[in-house]
Design a protein around this motif. Structure first.
Motif, PDB file in Angstrom:
ATOM      1  N   PRO A  26       0.817  -1.226   0.000  1.00 56.01           N
ATOM      2  CA  PRO A  26       0.000   0.000   0.000  1.00 56.01           C
ATOM      3  C   PRO A  26       0.845   1.268   0.000  1.00 56.01           C
ATOM      4  N   GLU A  27       1.984   1.247   0.695  1.00 54.90           N
ATOM      5  CA  GLU A  27       2.862   2.423   0.719  1.00 54.90           C
ATOM      6  C   GLU A  27       3.433   2.727  -0.665  1.00 54.90           C
ATOM      7  N   GLU A  34       1.002   9.749  -5.165  1.00 52.74           N
ATOM      8  CA  GLU A  34       1.484  11.035  -4.650  1.00 52.74           C
ATOM      9  C   GLU A  34       2.457  11.721  -5.604  1.00 52.74           C
ATOM     10  N   HIS A  35       3.109  10.939  -6.459  1.00 51.70           N
ATOM     11  CA  HIS A  35       4.049  11.499  -7.426  1.00 51.70           C
ATOM     12  C   HIS A  35       3.448  11.577  -8.833  1.00 51.70           C
ATOM     13  N   GLY A  36       2.115  11.605  -8.874  1.00 56.66           N
ATOM     14  CA  GLY A  36       1.410  11.890 -10.117  1.00 56.66           C
ATOM     15  C   GLY A  36       1.199  10.735 -11.060  1.00 56.66           C
ATOM     16  N   GLY A  37       1.387   9.496 -10.609  1.00 54.08           N
ATOM     17  CA  GLY A  37       1.202   8.338 -11.474  1.00 54.08           C
ATOM     18  C   GLY A  37      -0.202   7.767 -11.381  1.00 54.08           C
ATOM     19  N   LYS A  38      -0.763   7.388 -12.524  1.00 58.00           N
ATOM     20  CA  LYS A  38      -2.065   6.708 -12.560  1.00 58.00           C
ATOM     21  C   LYS A  38      -2.137   5.839 -13.809  1.00 58.00           C
ATOM     22  N   ASN A  39      -3.129   4.971 -13.836  1.00 66.24           N
ATOM     23  CA  ASN A  39      -3.310   4.051 -14.968  1.00 66.24           C
ATOM     24  C   ASN A  39      -2.002   3.347 -15.328  1.00 66.24           C
ATOM     25  N   TYR A  40      -1.361   2.763 -14.328  1.00 70.49           N
ATOM     26  CA  TYR A  40      -0.071   2.091 -14.475  1.00 70.49           C
ATOM     27  C   TYR A  40      -0.331   0.641 -14.841  1.00 70.49           C
ATOM     28  N   THR A  41       0.242   0.212 -15.955  1.00 69.34           N
ATOM     29  CA  THR A  41       0.091  -1.164 -16.420  1.00 69.34           C
ATOM     30  C   THR A  41       1.449  -1.680 -16.870  1.00 69.34           C
ATOM     31  N   ALA A  70      12.129   6.599   0.190  1.00 69.48           N
ATOM     32  CA  ALA A  70      12.578   5.393   0.900  1.00 69.48           C
ATOM     33  C   ALA A  70      11.788   4.163   0.464  1.00 69.48           C
ATOM     34  N   ILE A  71      10.483   4.309   0.268  1.00 70.87           N
ATOM     35  CA  ILE A  71       9.672   3.148  -0.115  1.00 70.87           C
ATOM     36  C   ILE A  71      10.040   2.663  -1.506  1.00 70.87           C
ATOM     37  N   ASN A  72      10.351   3.572  -2.418  1.00 66.60           N
ATOM     38  CA  ASN A  72      10.732   3.161  -3.763  1.00 66.60           C
ATOM     39  C   ASN A  72      12.063   2.420  -3.748  1.00 66.60           C
TER      40      ASN A  72
END
Length: 103
Positions: A26-27, A34-41, A70-72
């Motif tokens: 989830p993080e 939070e960094h502007g990403g969506k519709n990631y496939t 840190a999570i990335n």
């Protein structure tokens, strides 16, 4: 803005790669949003073990800042044993040029 890129799996890691992404932390999901990403496939070419990623981002600079979270970096370390990586464990990722788009 749309981004396309390719990465590469190690042989025999197809199921593990899919499993890890089906259980995406989830993080990590939050960081992407939070960094502007969506519709990631992410797609897999089973013959070459090439992964093709597609993501819509709000802003290239905002998206790039996600790499330094840190999570990335924890995710990169988690994935390093099953795919081609750079010395910092980031995936070897090659941006692809958009040659056609239709809405």
């Amino acid at each position: 803005m749309i981004k396309g890129f390719k990465m590469k799996l190690y042989p025999g890691q197809e199921a593990e790669y899919e499993k890890r992404h089906n259980e995406l932390w989830p993080e990590m999901q939050d960081m992407i949003h939070e960094h502007g990403g969506k519709n990631y496939t992410i797609f897999l070419d089973r013959e070459t073990l090439t992964l093709f990623g597609y993501i819509e981002i709000e802003d290239e600079e905002l998206w790039a800042k996600g790499a330094d979270t840190a999570i990335n970096r924890k995710w990169w370390d988690f994935m390093a044993d099953i795919m081609e990586t750079n010395p910092d464990n980031s995936p070897v990722s090659i941006d692809l040029k958009t040659v056609f788009h239709l809405d």
